[in-house]
Write a protein that holds these residues in place. Structure first.
Motif, PDB file in Angstrom:
ATOM      1  N   ASP A   6       0.854  -1.181   0.000  1.00  0.00           N
ATOM      2  CA  ASP A   6       0.000   0.000   0.000  1.00  0.00           C
ATOM      3  C   ASP A   6       0.896   1.239   0.000  1.00  0.00           C
ATOM      4  OD1 ASP A   6      -1.628   2.182   0.731  1.00  0.00           O
ATOM      5  OD2 ASP A   6      -2.950   0.903   1.916  1.00  0.00           O
ATOM      6  N   PRO A   7       0.774   2.124  -0.973  1.00  0.00           N
ATOM      7  CA  PRO A   7       1.639   3.306  -1.025  1.00  0.00           C
ATOM      8  C   PRO A   7       1.375   4.286   0.118  1.00  0.00           C
ATOM      9  CG  PRO A   7      -0.065   3.441  -2.708  1.00  0.00           C
ATOM     10  CD  PRO A   7      -0.170   2.074  -2.092  1.00  0.00           C
ATOM     11  N   ASN A   8       0.261   4.098   0.844  1.00  0.00           N
ATOM     12  CA  ASN A   8      -0.059   4.981   1.961  1.00  0.00           C
ATOM     13  C   ASN A   8       0.414   4.436   3.304  1.00  0.00           C
ATOM     14  OD1 ASN A   8      -1.416   6.915   0.315  1.00  0.00           O
ATOM     15  ND2 ASN A   8      -3.134   5.480   0.206  1.00  0.00           N
ATOM     16  N   ILE A   9       1.190   3.367   3.268  1.00  0.00           N
ATOM     17  CA  ILE A   9       1.737   2.789   4.499  1.00  0.00           C
ATOM     18  C   ILE A   9       3.256   2.781   4.409  1.00  0.00           C
ATOM     19  CG2 ILE A   9       1.897   0.699   5.908  1.00  0.00           C
ATOM     20  CD1 ILE A   9      -0.977   0.049   5.114  1.00  0.00           C
ATOM     21  N   ASP A  10       3.873   3.376   5.416  1.00  0.00           N
ATOM     22  CA  ASP A  10       5.337   3.382   5.528  1.00  0.00           C
ATOM     23  C   ASP A  10       5.716   2.208   6.419  1.00  0.00           C
ATOM     24  OD1 ASP A  10       8.042   3.937   5.757  1.00  0.00           O
ATOM     25  OD2 ASP A  10       7.760   5.638   7.108  1.00  0.00           O
ATOM     26  N   ASP A  11       6.311   1.161   5.844  1.00  0.00           N
ATOM     27  CA  ASP A  11       6.706  -0.002   6.643  1.00  0.00           C
ATOM     28  C   ASP A  11       8.210  -0.205   6.556  1.00  0.00           C
ATOM     29  OD1 ASP A  11       6.966  -2.720   4.609  1.00  0.00           O
ATOM     30  OD2 ASP A  11       5.936  -0.962   3.837  1.00  0.00           O
ATOM     31  N   ARG A  12       8.787  -0.652   7.668  1.00  0.00           N
ATOM     32  CA  ARG A  12      10.233  -0.856   7.724  1.00  0.00           C
ATOM     33  C   ARG A  12      10.574  -2.064   8.579  1.00  0.00           C
ATOM     34  NH1 ARG A  12      12.621   5.230   8.704  1.00  0.00           N
ATOM     35  NH2 ARG A  12      11.241   6.254   7.233  1.00  0.00           N
ATOM     36  N   MET A  13      11.548  -2.815   8.100  1.00  0.00           N
ATOM     37  CA  MET A  13      12.142  -3.889   8.894  1.00  0.00           C
ATOM     38  C   MET A  13      13.233  -3.234   9.742  1.00  0.00           C
ATOM     39  SD  MET A  13      10.555  -6.633   7.899  1.00  0.00           S
ATOM     40  CE  MET A  13      11.550  -7.989   8.431  1.00  0.00           C
ATOM     41  N   VAL A  14      13.234  -3.502  11.030  1.00  0.00           N
ATOM     42  CA  VAL A  14      14.238  -2.941  11.929  1.00  0.00           C
ATOM     43  C   VAL A  14      14.723  -4.042  12.859  1.00  0.00           C
ATOM     44  CG1 VAL A  14      13.324  -0.576  11.864  1.00  0.00           C
ATOM     45  CG2 VAL A  14      12.468  -2.166  13.576  1.00  0.00           C
ATOM     46  N   ASN A  15      15.752  -3.762  13.606  1.00  0.00           N
ATOM     47  CA  ASN A  15      16.214  -4.677  14.637  1.00  0.00           C
ATOM     48  C   ASN A  15      16.650  -3.817  15.815  1.00  0.00           C
ATOM     49  OD1 ASN A  15      17.010  -6.873  16.105  1.00  0.00           O
ATOM     50  ND2 ASN A  15      18.955  -7.114  15.040  1.00  0.00           N
ATOM     51  N   ILE A  16      15.660  -3.370  16.568  1.00  0.00           N
ATOM     52  CA  ILE A  16      15.914  -2.519  17.725  1.00  0.00           C
ATOM     53  C   ILE A  16      15.795  -3.406  18.950  1.00  0.00           C
ATOM     54  CG2 ILE A  16      15.150  -0.505  19.020  1.00  0.00           C
ATOM     55  CD1 ILE A  16      13.841   0.460  16.337  1.00  0.00           C
ATOM     56  N   THR A  17      16.897  -3.565  19.682  1.00  0.00           N
ATOM     57  CA  THR A  17      16.922  -4.491  20.813  1.00  0.00           C
ATOM     58  C   THR A  17      17.460  -3.799  22.051  1.00  0.00           C
ATOM     59  OG1 THR A  17      17.281  -6.352  19.324  1.00  0.00           O
ATOM     60  CG2 THR A  17      17.835  -6.704  21.625  1.00  0.00           C
ATOM     61  N   ILE A  18      16.882  -4.174  23.179  1.00  0.00           N
ATOM     62  CA  ILE A  18      17.412  -3.742  24.469  1.00  0.00           C
ATOM     63  C   ILE A  18      17.440  -4.961  25.382  1.00  0.00           C
ATOM     64  CG2 ILE A  18      15.181  -3.037  25.400  1.00  0.00           C
ATOM     65  CD1 ILE A  18      16.768  -0.698  26.756  1.00  0.00           C
ATOM     66  N   ASP A  19      18.521  -5.084  26.135  1.00  0.00           N
ATOM     67  CA  ASP A  19      18.702  -6.220  27.037  1.00  0.00           C
ATOM     68  C   ASP A  19      19.358  -5.690  28.297  1.00  0.00           C
ATOM     69  OD1 ASP A  19      19.294  -8.559  28.345  1.00  0.00           O
ATOM     70  OD2 ASP A  19      20.233  -9.514  26.617  1.00  0.00           O
ATOM     71  N   SER A  20      18.672  -5.814  29.415  1.00  0.00           N
ATOM     72  CA  SER A  20      19.225  -5.243  30.655  1.00  0.00           C
ATOM     73  C   SER A  20      20.384  -6.045  31.205  1.00  0.00           C
ATOM     74  CB  SER A  20      18.131  -5.105  31.712  1.00  0.00           C
ATOM     75  OG  SER A  20      17.561  -6.358  31.982  1.00  0.00           O
ATOM     76  N   SER A  21      20.440  -7.329  30.956  1.00  0.00           N
ATOM     77  CA  SER A  21      21.542  -8.190  31.371  1.00  0.00           C
ATOM     78  C   SER A  21      22.075  -7.900  32.768  1.00  0.00           C
ATOM     79  CB  SER A  21      22.681  -8.096  30.357  1.00  0.00           C
ATOM     80  OG  SER A  21      22.240  -8.540  29.108  1.00  0.00           O
ATOM     81  N   GLY A  22      21.205  -7.806  33.746  1.00  0.00           N
ATOM     82  CA  GLY A  22      21.651  -7.726  35.131  1.00  0.00           C
ATOM     83  C   GLY A  22      21.542  -6.383  35.784  1.00  0.00           C
ATOM     84  N   ASN A  23      20.998  -5.418  35.143  1.00  0.00           N
ATOM     85  CA  ASN A  23      20.835  -4.097  35.743  1.00  0.00           C
ATOM     86  C   ASN A  23      19.633  -3.451  35.086  1.00  0.00           C
ATOM     87  OD1 ASN A  23      21.370  -1.906  37.322  1.00  0.00           O
ATOM     88  ND2 ASN A  23      23.500  -1.725  36.721  1.00  0.00           N
ATOM     89  N   SER A  24      19.744  -2.174  34.770  1.00  0.00           N
ATOM     90  CA  SER A  24      18.714  -1.535  33.986  1.00  0.00           C
ATOM     91  C   SER A  24      19.338  -0.887  32.781  1.00  0.00           C
ATOM     92  CB  SER A  24      17.917  -0.510  34.722  1.00  0.00           C
ATOM     93  OG  SER A  24      18.317  -0.122  35.886  1.00  0.00           O
TER      94      SER A  24
END
Length: 188
Positions: free
Chosen positions: A28-46
């Motif tokens: 659909d030309p009226n939809i802006d879609d994107r593949m992303v890889n946004i990750t957050i990992d606290s790994s023992g804290n914040s």
């Protein structure tokens, strides 16, 4: 001679089918879609991460993850809308702003539910009744969001995943580019 004609006809038919163009649905030309890889990992804290989803130089939201002392029984993973971002939420006792999961092809619009700037993907507070709450270890899920622009809204969806009670990944998103127009989860 008959065999050569048969082979030639078969070759012609096969090549005609091999060259046939396959048609596929277009985005659909009226939809802006994107593949992303946004990750957050606290790994023992914040940990928190500011995200500029539309690449305009302004942070749109903050994703956060808290896992004090690697205690998986005391974690919190969420998102906080900055500027004009809100997320589709619902009440799941004892959490009043749990992210609402949207089924594929479900409509996202003003009537879809409650909109909040703060949403929790997963909370686990050991020893408190009603916890854990959220989408930990449930695979990829659609969530809804909207962007306010003056008096208009632009509706969108994100494909997210929470693992380990502390790792959040945003894999894909799409936004309807026509103001005050619904989008279906998964539409591109």
């Amino acid at each position: 001679m008959k065999t050569i004609k048969s082979i030639a006809i078969c070759a012609l038919i096969i090549s005609a089918f091999a060259c046939k163009k396959e048609t596929t649905d277009t985005d659909d030309p009226n939809i802006d879609d994107r593949m992303v890889n946004i990750t957050i990992d606290s790994s023992g804290n914040s940990n928190n991460k500011f995200v500029d989803l539309d690449d305009d130089g302004t942070n749109d939201f903050n994703i956060f993850s808290t896992l004090p002392s690697l205690n998986k029984n005391n974690s919190d993973v969420g998102i906080n809308g900055l500027t004009d971002y809100e997320f589709l939420t619902e009440v799941q006792s004892p959490v009043s702003n749990k992210i609402k999961i949207i089924a594929a092809n479900a409509s996202i619009n003003s009537a879809t539910g409650t909109w909040n700037t703060l949403a929790s993907f997963y909370i686990n507070l050991s020893g408190i009744a009603g916890y854990p709450v959220g989408i930990n270890e449930q695979g990829d899920k659609f969530v809804g969001f909207r962007i306010k622009d003056g008096v208009s809204f632009y509706y969108g969806w994100m494909l997210v995943n929470v693992t380990g009670g502390h790792k959040l990944t945003i894999k894909e998103y799409a936004v309807q580019t026509i103001a005050d127009t619904a989008i279906k989860a998964g539409d591109k």
